[in-house]
Design an enzyme around this catalytic site. Structure first.
Site, PDB file in Angstrom:
ATOM      1  N   ASP A   4      43.232  36.507  36.766  1.00 56.81           N
ATOM      2  CA  ASP A   4      43.633  35.982  38.433  1.00 56.81           C
ATOM      3  C   ASP A   4      44.617  37.039  38.809  1.00 56.81           C
ATOM      4  O   ASP A   4      45.547  37.199  38.178  1.00 56.81           O
ATOM      5  CB  ASP A   4      44.065  34.725  38.894  1.00 56.81           C
ATOM      6  CG  ASP A   4      44.143  34.306  40.211  1.00 56.81           C
ATOM      7  OD1 ASP A   4      43.401  33.352  40.651  1.00 56.81           O
ATOM      8  OD2 ASP A   4      45.039  34.904  40.669  1.00 56.81           O
ATOM      9  N   ILE A   5      44.535  37.508  39.989  1.00 52.58           N
ATOM     10  CA  ILE A   5      45.503  38.861  40.406  1.00 52.58           C
ATOM     11  C   ILE A   5      46.847  38.140  40.809  1.00 52.58           C
ATOM     12  O   ILE A   5      47.861  39.005  40.434  1.00 52.58           O
ATOM     13  CB  ILE A   5      44.865  39.461  41.724  1.00 52.58           C
ATOM     14  CG1 ILE A   5      45.349  40.944  41.893  1.00 52.58           C
ATOM     15  CG2 ILE A   5      45.082  38.697  42.877  1.00 52.58           C
ATOM     16  CD1 ILE A   5      44.750  41.807  42.605  1.00 52.58           C
TER      17      ILE A   5
ATOM     18  N   ASN B 108      38.513  24.827  43.418  1.00 57.22           N
ATOM     19  CA  ASN B 108      38.827  24.590  44.812  1.00 57.22           C
ATOM     20  C   ASN B 108      37.564  24.677  45.669  1.00 57.22           C
ATOM     21  O   ASN B 108      36.664  25.737  45.460  1.00 57.22           O
ATOM     22  CB  ASN B 108      39.812  25.463  45.289  1.00 57.22           C
ATOM     23  CG  ASN B 108      41.060  25.241  44.652  1.00 57.22           C
ATOM     24  OD1 ASN B 108      41.629  24.377  44.180  1.00 57.22           O
ATOM     25  ND2 ASN B 108      41.801  26.474  44.403  1.00 57.22           N
TER      26      ASN B 108
ATOM     27  N   GLY C  23      41.160  23.905  49.589  1.00 62.76           N
ATOM     28  CA  GLY C  23      41.952  25.168  49.454  1.00 62.76           C
ATOM     29  C   GLY C  23      41.335  26.409  48.808  1.00 62.76           C
ATOM     30  O   GLY C  23      41.966  27.189  48.214  1.00 62.76           O
ATOM     31  N   GLN C  24      39.924  26.358  48.998  1.00 64.60           N
ATOM     32  CA  GLN C  24      39.081  27.320  48.600  1.00 64.60           C
ATOM     33  C   GLN C  24      39.300  28.757  49.624  1.00 64.60           C
ATOM     34  O   GLN C  24      39.297  28.664  50.798  1.00 64.60           O
ATOM     35  CB  GLN C  24      37.662  27.109  48.542  1.00 64.60           C
ATOM     36  CG  GLN C  24      36.794  28.251  47.910  1.00 64.60           C
ATOM     37  CD  GLN C  24      35.310  27.932  47.753  1.00 64.60           C
ATOM     38  OE1 GLN C  24      34.885  26.755  48.588  1.00 64.60           O
ATOM     39  NE2 GLN C  24      34.548  28.824  47.395  1.00 64.60           N
ATOM     40  N   SER C  25      39.747  29.773  48.878  1.00 61.62           N
ATOM     41  CA  SER C  25      40.051  31.096  49.783  1.00 61.62           C
ATOM     42  C   SER C  25      38.891  32.154  49.790  1.00 61.62           C
ATOM     43  O   SER C  25      38.927  32.951  50.279  1.00 61.62           O
ATOM     44  CB  SER C  25      41.413  31.620  49.427  1.00 61.62           C
ATOM     45  OG  SER C  25      41.720  32.173  47.992  1.00 61.62           O
TER      46      SER C  25
ATOM     47  N   HIS D 254      34.013  29.978  41.894  1.00 61.80           N
ATOM     48  CA  HIS D 254      34.859  30.198  40.724  1.00 61.80           C
ATOM     49  C   HIS D 254      35.501  29.137  40.087  1.00 61.80           C
ATOM     50  O   HIS D 254      35.773  28.276  40.678  1.00 61.80           O
ATOM     51  CB  HIS D 254      35.652  31.298  41.288  1.00 61.80           C
ATOM     52  CG  HIS D 254      36.610  31.040  42.244  1.00 61.80           C
ATOM     53  ND1 HIS D 254      36.035  31.174  43.613  1.00 61.80           N
ATOM     54  CD2 HIS D 254      38.052  30.537  42.371  1.00 61.80           C
ATOM     55  CE1 HIS D 254      36.934  30.594  44.440  1.00 61.80           C
ATOM     56  NE2 HIS D 254      38.170  30.409  43.787  1.00 61.80           N
TER      57      HIS D 254
ATOM     58  N   HIS E 244      38.912  28.082  38.045  1.00 62.81           N
ATOM     59  CA  HIS E 244      40.192  28.477  37.419  1.00 62.81           C
ATOM     60  C   HIS E 244      40.335  28.039  36.190  1.00 62.81           C
ATOM     61  O   HIS E 244      40.108  26.582  35.776  1.00 62.81           O
ATOM     62  CB  HIS E 244      41.339  28.191  38.398  1.00 62.81           C
ATOM     63  CG  HIS E 244      41.068  28.552  39.726  1.00 62.81           C
ATOM     64  ND1 HIS E 244      41.958  29.600  40.204  1.00 62.81           N
ATOM     65  CD2 HIS E 244      40.561  28.296  40.883  1.00 62.81           C
ATOM     66  CE1 HIS E 244      41.816  29.863  41.406  1.00 62.81           C
ATOM     67  NE2 HIS E 244      40.844  29.032  42.003  1.00 62.81           N
TER      68      HIS E 244
HETATM   69  P1  AMP Z   1      40.487  30.068  45.546  1.00 60.17           P
HETATM   70  O1  AMP Z   1      41.763  30.064  46.214  1.00 60.17           O
HETATM   71  O2  AMP Z   1      40.527  28.797  44.639  1.00 60.17           O
HETATM   72  O3  AMP Z   1      39.681  30.438  46.377  1.00 60.17           O
HETATM   73  O4  AMP Z   1      40.965  31.112  44.573  1.00 60.17           O
HETATM   74  C1  AMP Z   1      40.933  32.376  44.603  1.00 60.17           C
HETATM   75  C2  AMP Z   1      41.695  33.269  43.627  1.00 60.17           C
HETATM   76  O5  AMP Z   1      41.445  34.606  43.514  1.00 60.17           O
HETATM   77  C3  AMP Z   1      43.068  33.200  44.078  1.00 60.17           C
HETATM   78  O6  AMP Z   1      43.824  32.668  42.752  1.00 60.17           O
HETATM   79  C4  AMP Z   1      43.385  34.596  43.952  1.00 60.17           C
HETATM   80  O7  AMP Z   1      44.539  34.948  43.433  1.00 60.17           O
HETATM   81  C5  AMP Z   1      42.321  35.458  43.302  1.00 60.17           C
HETATM   82  N1  AMP Z   1      41.925  36.802  43.630  1.00 60.17           N
HETATM   83  C6  AMP Z   1      41.847  37.277  44.731  1.00 60.17           C
HETATM   84  N2  AMP Z   1      41.469  38.677  44.595  1.00 60.17           N
HETATM   85  C7  AMP Z   1      41.663  38.760  43.401  1.00 60.17           C
HETATM   86  C8  AMP Z   1      41.107  39.915  42.785  1.00 60.17           C
HETATM   87  N3  AMP Z   1      40.838  41.208  43.463  1.00 60.17           N
HETATM   88  N4  AMP Z   1      41.099  39.945  41.426  1.00 60.17           N
HETATM   89  C9  AMP Z   1      41.394  38.842  40.817  1.00 60.17           C
HETATM   90  N5  AMP Z   1      41.725  37.619  41.406  1.00 60.17           N
HETATM   91  C10 AMP Z   1      41.650  37.690  42.717  1.00 60.17           C
END
Ligand code: AMP
Ligand code: ZN
Length: 114
Positions: A31-32, A87, A93-95, A100, A102
């Site tokens: 995760d970034i 999420n 809280g899915q962004s 995916h 975690h």
């Molecule tokens: P969620 O909030 O559950 O949808 O998780 C999305 C996750 O993707 C977050 O923890 C971000 O930090 C991660 N993320 C976003 N962009 C990247 C990226 N380019 N490489 C790796 N992780 C990322």
């Protein structure tokens, strides 16, 4: 594959990302913005928007992802435990709109989440 989807792009190699694992059906990468010493995302190559969108008959990829999470946890030495989070949707809280999982570990995690 959805052209503008971030995780589709990572799965296609269009965004340079170190892959910790790649199989026919999934990829795993750090995760970034890590929330724990180990914070890995396991992502199906197929574009599935969320857990709520998984169809009957797609249990195979879900099983593969869980086994990958198990193997990654072992590889990272998470002997004291770890947490798997999916999420889902706005309240979840899915962004990123591509399924995916975690994998969080390396520290004691609080419960319940906010
Ligand atoms: P969620 O909030 O559950 O949808 O998780 C999305 C996750 O993707 C977050 O923890 C971000 O930090 C991660 N993320 C976003 N962009 C990247 C990226 N380019 N490489 C790796 N992780 C990322
Ligand atoms: Zn996608």
């Amino acid at each position: 594959m959805v052209p503008d989807c971030l995780f589709c792009k990572i799965a296609r190699g269009e965004i340079p990302t170190e892959l910790l694992l790649e199989t026919e059906n999934l990829v795993a990468f750090n995760d970034i913005n890590p929330e724990a010493p180990t914070h890995i995302l396991v992502v199906p190559k197929k574009h599935i928007p969320s857990l709520a969108h998984v169809e009957d008959g797609e249990q195979g990829i879900l099983g593969e992802i869980l086994l990958a999470l198990r193997d990654l946890a072992e590889k990272k030495g998470l002997k004291q435990g770890f947490r798997v989070v999916v999420n889902t949707g706005t309240h979840g809280g899915q962004s990123v709109g591509h399924l995916h999982f975690h994998l969080l570990g390396g520290r004691s995690l609080r419960w319940p989440p906010g």
